[in-house]
Design a protein around this motif. Sequence first.
Motif, PDB file in Angstrom:
ATOM      1  N   ALA A 298      31.064  53.445  34.025  1.00 17.04           N
ATOM      2  CA  ALA A 298      32.415  53.390  34.592  1.00 17.04           C
ATOM      3  C   ALA A 298      33.483  53.191  33.526  1.00 17.04           C
ATOM      4  CB  ALA A 298      32.493  52.271  35.626  1.00 17.04           C
ATOM      5  N   GLY A 299      33.070  52.995  32.277  1.00 14.65           N
ATOM      6  CA  GLY A 299      34.030  52.818  31.199  1.00 14.65           C
ATOM      7  C   GLY A 299      34.530  51.402  31.033  1.00 14.65           C
ATOM      8  N   PHE A 300      33.861  50.434  31.664  1.00 20.44           N
ATOM      9  CA  PHE A 300      34.260  49.030  31.523  1.00 20.44           C
ATOM     10  C   PHE A 300      33.677  48.502  30.219  1.00 20.44           C
ATOM     11  CE2 PHE A 300      33.594  44.439  32.348  1.00 20.44           C
ATOM     12  CZ  PHE A 300      34.907  44.081  32.627  1.00 20.44           C
ATOM     13  N   GLU A 301      34.552  48.111  29.309  1.00 26.13           N
ATOM     14  CA  GLU A 301      34.110  47.703  27.979  1.00 26.13           C
ATOM     15  C   GLU A 301      33.913  46.201  27.845  1.00 26.13           C
ATOM     16  OE1 GLU A 301      36.934  49.307  25.265  1.00 26.13           O
ATOM     17  OE2 GLU A 301      36.303  51.396  25.575  1.00 26.13           O
ATOM     18  N   GLY A 302      34.144  45.464  28.916  1.00 26.93           N
ATOM     19  CA  GLY A 302      34.097  44.006  28.834  1.00 26.93           C
ATOM     20  C   GLY A 302      32.779  43.388  29.234  1.00 26.93           C
ATOM     21  N   SER A 303      31.695  44.129  29.188  1.00 32.31           N
ATOM     22  CA  SER A 303      30.389  43.564  29.545  1.00 32.31           C
ATOM     23  C   SER A 303      29.359  43.998  28.515  1.00 32.31           C
ATOM     24  CB  SER A 303      29.956  44.031  30.942  1.00 32.31           C
ATOM     25  OG  SER A 303      29.901  45.440  31.014  1.00 32.31           O
TER      26      SER A 303
ATOM     27  N   ALA B 120      46.347  34.710  32.516  1.00 31.07           N
ATOM     28  CA  ALA B 120      46.712  35.985  33.147  1.00 31.07           C
ATOM     29  C   ALA B 120      45.759  37.091  32.714  1.00 31.07           C
ATOM     30  CB  ALA B 120      48.146  36.345  32.785  1.00 31.07           C
ATOM     31  N   SER B 121      45.349  37.080  31.463  1.00 29.26           N
ATOM     32  CA  SER B 121      44.454  38.138  30.986  1.00 29.26           C
ATOM     33  C   SER B 121      43.067  38.009  31.609  1.00 29.26           C
ATOM     34  CB  SER B 121      44.362  38.120  29.455  1.00 29.26           C
ATOM     35  OG  SER B 121      43.583  37.039  28.969  1.00 29.26           O
ATOM     36  N   VAL B 122      42.644  36.792  31.924  1.00 29.47           N
ATOM     37  CA  VAL B 122      41.370  36.601  32.622  1.00 29.47           C
ATOM     38  C   VAL B 122      41.437  37.241  34.000  1.00 29.47           C
ATOM     39  CG1 VAL B 122      39.833  34.885  33.667  1.00 29.47           C
ATOM     40  CG2 VAL B 122      40.716  34.524  31.353  1.00 29.47           C
ATOM     41  N   ALA B 123      42.535  36.982  34.729  1.00 23.24           N
ATOM     42  CA  ALA B 123      42.701  37.578  36.052  1.00 23.24           C
ATOM     43  C   ALA B 123      42.684  39.102  35.977  1.00 23.24           C
ATOM     44  CB  ALA B 123      44.010  37.089  36.672  1.00 23.24           C
ATOM     45  N   GLN B 124      43.340  39.658  34.976  1.00 24.97           N
ATOM     46  CA  GLN B 124      43.395  41.110  34.836  1.00 24.97           C
ATOM     47  C   GLN B 124      42.035  41.683  34.463  1.00 24.97           C
ATOM     48  OE1 GLN B 124      46.507  41.143  31.930  1.00 24.97           O
ATOM     49  NE2 GLN B 124      48.137  40.872  33.448  1.00 24.97           N
TER      50      GLN B 124
ATOM     51  N   ARG C 204      39.836  44.396  36.604  1.00 23.90           N
ATOM     52  CA  ARG C 204      39.255  45.628  36.061  1.00 23.90           C
ATOM     53  C   ARG C 204      37.755  45.688  36.332  1.00 23.90           C
ATOM     54  NH1 ARG C 204      42.599  44.221  31.709  1.00 23.90           N
ATOM     55  NH2 ARG C 204      40.819  43.699  30.357  1.00 23.90           N
ATOM     56  N   LEU C 205      37.085  44.552  36.250  1.00 27.41           N
ATOM     57  CA  LEU C 205      35.664  44.517  36.573  1.00 27.41           C
ATOM     58  C   LEU C 205      35.428  44.969  38.006  1.00 27.41           C
ATOM     59  CD1 LEU C 205      32.688  43.587  35.945  1.00 27.41           C
ATOM     60  CD2 LEU C 205      33.358  41.398  36.977  1.00 27.41           C
ATOM     61  N   HIS C 206      36.241  44.474  38.929  1.00 23.32           N
ATOM     62  CA  HIS C 206      36.053  44.836  40.328  1.00 23.32           C
ATOM     63  C   HIS C 206      36.324  46.324  40.553  1.00 23.32           C
ATOM     64  CE1 HIS C 206      36.866  40.364  41.471  1.00 23.32           C
ATOM     65  NE2 HIS C 206      35.659  40.565  40.982  1.00 23.32           N
ATOM     66  N   GLY C 207      37.305  46.861  39.853  1.00 22.00           N
ATOM     67  CA  GLY C 207      37.554  48.290  39.970  1.00 22.00           C
ATOM     68  C   GLY C 207      36.387  49.109  39.463  1.00 22.00           C
TER      69      GLY C 207
ATOM     70  N   ARG D 179      51.441  25.943  39.424  1.00 16.60           N
ATOM     71  CA  ARG D 179      52.038  26.980  38.581  1.00 16.60           C
ATOM     72  C   ARG D 179      50.958  27.925  38.051  1.00 16.60           C
ATOM     73  NH1 ARG D 179      56.199  28.316  34.992  1.00 16.60           N
ATOM     74  NH2 ARG D 179      55.451  29.150  32.998  1.00 16.60           N
ATOM     75  N   ARG D 180      49.859  27.363  37.595  1.00 18.09           N
ATOM     76  CA  ARG D 180      48.798  28.181  37.019  1.00 18.09           C
ATOM     77  C   ARG D 180      48.146  29.058  38.084  1.00 18.09           C
ATOM     78  NH1 ARG D 180      46.848  27.196  32.012  1.00 18.09           N
ATOM     79  NH2 ARG D 180      44.678  27.618  32.614  1.00 18.09           N
ATOM     80  N   LEU D 181      48.012  28.552  39.305  1.00 19.34           N
ATOM     81  CA  LEU D 181      47.436  29.359  40.382  1.00 19.34           C
ATOM     82  C   LEU D 181      48.329  30.562  40.673  1.00 19.34           C
ATOM     83  CD1 LEU D 181      45.232  29.728  42.519  1.00 19.34           C
ATOM     84  CD2 LEU D 181      46.626  28.326  44.060  1.00 19.34           C
ATOM     85  N   ARG D 182      49.644  30.361  40.664  1.00 18.39           N
ATOM     86  CA  ARG D 182      50.563  31.475  40.917  1.00 18.39           C
ATOM     87  C   ARG D 182      50.458  32.525  39.807  1.00 18.39           C
ATOM     88  NH1 ARG D 182      54.982  32.640  44.285  1.00 18.39           N
ATOM     89  NH2 ARG D 182      55.604  34.771  43.785  1.00 18.39           N
ATOM     90  N   ILE D 183      50.340  32.079  38.556  1.00 18.21           N
ATOM     91  CA  ILE D 183      50.190  33.016  37.438  1.00 18.21           C
ATOM     92  C   ILE D 183      48.933  33.853  37.630  1.00 18.21           C
ATOM     93  CG2 ILE D 183      49.686  33.163  34.962  1.00 18.21           C
ATOM     94  CD1 ILE D 183      51.506  30.686  34.618  1.00 18.21           C
ATOM     95  N   PHE D 184      47.840  33.191  37.992  1.00 14.47           N
ATOM     96  CA  PHE D 184      46.587  33.913  38.197  1.00 14.47           C
ATOM     97  C   PHE D 184      46.708  34.895  39.355  1.00 14.47           C
ATOM     98  CE2 PHE D 184      42.465  34.717  39.990  1.00 14.47           C
ATOM     99  CZ  PHE D 184      41.624  34.845  38.898  1.00 14.47           C
ATOM    100  N   ALA D 185      47.250  34.438  40.491  1.00  9.57           N
ATOM    101  CA  ALA D 185      47.356  35.283  41.683  1.00  9.57           C
ATOM    102  C   ALA D 185      48.191  36.523  41.417  1.00  9.57           C
ATOM    103  CB  ALA D 185      47.947  34.477  42.837  1.00  9.57           C
ATOM    104  N   ASP D 186      49.307  36.343  40.714  1.00  7.86           N
ATOM    105  CA  ASP D 186      50.172  37.488  40.411  1.00  7.86           C
ATOM    106  C   ASP D 186      49.496  38.451  39.447  1.00  7.86           C
ATOM    107  OD1 ASP D 186      52.078  36.370  42.058  1.00  7.86           O
ATOM    108  OD2 ASP D 186      53.380  35.680  40.443  1.00  7.86           O
ATOM    109  N   ALA D 187      48.786  37.904  38.454  1.00  3.00           N
ATOM    110  CA  ALA D 187      48.135  38.764  37.463  1.00  3.00           C
ATOM    111  C   ALA D 187      46.986  39.546  38.086  1.00  3.00           C
ATOM    112  CB  ALA D 187      47.635  37.929  36.291  1.00  3.00           C
ATOM    113  N   TYR D 188      46.254  38.922  39.013  1.00  4.79           N
ATOM    114  CA  TYR D 188      45.160  39.638  39.674  1.00  4.79           C
ATOM    115  C   TYR D 188      45.696  40.590  40.735  1.00  4.79           C
ATOM    116  CZ  TYR D 188      40.949  40.881  42.128  1.00  4.79           C
ATOM    117  OH  TYR D 188      39.935  41.614  42.698  1.00  4.79           O
ATOM    118  N   GLY D 189      46.703  40.132  41.472  1.00  2.00           N
ATOM    119  CA  GLY D 189      47.264  40.956  42.532  1.00  2.00           C
ATOM    120  C   GLY D 189      46.760  40.595  43.914  1.00  2.00           C
ATOM    121  N   TRP D 190      46.626  39.288  44.192  1.00  2.00           N
ATOM    122  CA  TRP D 190      46.210  38.882  45.528  1.00  2.00           C
ATOM    123  C   TRP D 190      47.239  39.308  46.566  1.00  2.00           C
ATOM    124  CZ3 TRP D 190      44.627  33.142  44.239  1.00  2.00           C
ATOM    125  CH2 TRP D 190      43.299  33.143  43.750  1.00  2.00           C
ATOM    126  N   THR D 191      46.757  39.688  47.720  1.00  2.00           N
ATOM    127  CA  THR D 191      47.647  40.069  48.821  1.00  2.00           C
ATOM    128  C   THR D 191      48.221  38.821  49.480  1.00  2.00           C
ATOM    129  OG1 THR D 191      45.895  40.006  50.481  1.00  2.00           O
ATOM    130  CG2 THR D 191      46.192  42.087  49.257  1.00  2.00           C
TER     131      THR D 191
END
Length: 286
Positions: free
Chosen positions: A64-69, A106-110, A114-117, A209-221
Amino acid sequence: MTPMTRVPVEQRRYSRSPGEAADVELLPAGDVTQRVVRVGGTVRRPRQPQSLAVADYLDWLEDAGFEGSPRFLGRDAAGRDVLTFLSGVCAGPVPGKWVQSEELLASVAQLVRRLHGASASFVPSAHPFPQHPLAAGRLHSGQDGLVCHLDVTPQNVVVRGGSAVGLIDFDLAGPATAFRDSFNTAMHWVPLRDPADAWHGWERLDPFRRLRIFADAYGWTAEERLRLPEFGAEAASLSYRRMKHNASALGGGWARMWAEGVGAIIERRRAWLKVNSGCLVRALMD
């Protein structure tokens, strides 16, 4: 996606090259898996019941082209799983101050997004993941079809240049949902826990604050944000039951963690999520 043509994972054998013999390093032990070593550009891990299922998953991520594993290379002469070594730094048992970076969070969330995609459409067939005896319930239903990492702790994230670039230790990988895996990641990285159980040096961080940063970076609905406190409390209850079962049935690192009081920590986390449910939702939605 069309998978690459490979030797089936159960048939792969890895032979050490001559230069590897002098380049051996014992890697930090995980909570459960011991005797993990780096040999040259590879990692050697004891074989696990889910090893072949994980190997198939890692093949899929590569396709799938995921380079993080890591990439699964085969089994060595000692019967150990051989994977590629991901260079970078990981947090220690008590994550240092550098791990608190909001940019890293934020980069962890992103990275998890990408892993889930990359995991989409992967269906374990030749080597299904073992089912846990407590796999019933809303958090572990037959509809949980997305294979995920499920243990994205600071110790299992490879960091380079202040950003998360890789994930290691897929021992707990298996079918779940993207929200469950991303919530579990936030639980470790925000972290979401009773302040009494904070790592040394993490006591004054603002979890909302940190939870909001994570949620926004991941894209929770919006729906995921609203149900987070209830979901988290339910997840804690299930985690308590699973840890207690594993400590009794499997022993080893599971029994050690239980004896050290992990059950009480999980119970305090569940209570903290319930007491702070309103603050958590406001932080996520305002």
